[in-house]
Design an enzyme around this catalytic site. Sequence first.
Site, PDB file in Angstrom:
ATOM      1  N   PHE A   8       0.850  -1.273  -0.051  1.00 18.00           N
ATOM      2  CA  PHE A   8       0.033  -0.098  -0.003  1.00 18.00           C
ATOM      3  C   PHE A   8       0.867   1.356  -0.011  1.00 18.00           C
ATOM      4  CE2 PHE A   8      -3.108  -2.761   1.708  1.00 18.00           C
ATOM      5  CZ  PHE A   8      -4.230  -2.617   0.931  1.00 18.00           C
ATOM      6  N   ASP A   9       0.414   2.252  -0.812  1.00 16.24           N
ATOM      7  CA  ASP A   9       0.824   3.681  -0.400  1.00 16.24           C
ATOM      8  C   ASP A   9       0.120   4.023   0.703  1.00 16.24           C
ATOM      9  OD1 ASP A   9       1.874   6.246  -1.000  1.00 16.24           O
ATOM     10  OD2 ASP A   9      -0.335   6.716  -1.567  1.00 16.24           O
TER      11      ASP A   9
END
Length: 230
Positions: A8-9
């Site tokens: 994930f960002d």
Amino acid sequence: MKYDIIIFDADETLFDFKKTERVALRDTMLEFNVDYNEAEHLNIYKEINTAIWKELEDGRITQNQLKVERFSRFLGKLNYNIEASIFGKAYMNHLAKGSYLFKDSVELVENLSNGFKLMIITNGLKSVQEHRIKKSIIADYFESIIVSEEVGVSKPDPKIFEIALRTYNIDKKKILIVGDSLTSDIQGGINYGIDTCWFNPHQKENSYGIKPTYEIYSLSELTNIVNKSR
């Protein structure tokens, strides 16, 4: 199972960075006794900040330079006689306090942690992300949290993915990255050779010619994608 690892960002994917930024700028301006005008000041800052982070992505500026340069430009634009480095430190102190998650983030991460290895790779400054992300209520669900300043390289450079995944002997086809930025997260995933999922809640037009593997408008859609891959 198609995917084993989901990367994930952080900001504007799981964390509401716009709110964090808005509150931090307001509190910093008030700290320096400036009559804060959100409509004016926030828009000017966001324009300058967006441009300078793009310079970082393109390798035209370092993160150490960014820390001061963005405020040098901002304060210069407003003709305020305030030392940019001092203002920048105060802003980052306020920014570090803002750990606001999107409403779907906790449930999504909790659910995915039961079947997938989760990571965060974020372009950011260590002093800020240490508090906002590494000490957040979802931090323990992630096997690792990689901050670009700590490792000396930023997305979309594939080296940051190599660093994050160097202890894993895994087929790249089993890795998915999820993020809101086409030029950083999605291009970074493409550069590294993994599947990508563009989180586009505001349904922005894709004008970059960058083609993600998937596009979602809400975080809940990600669950359907990864479950279908099993």
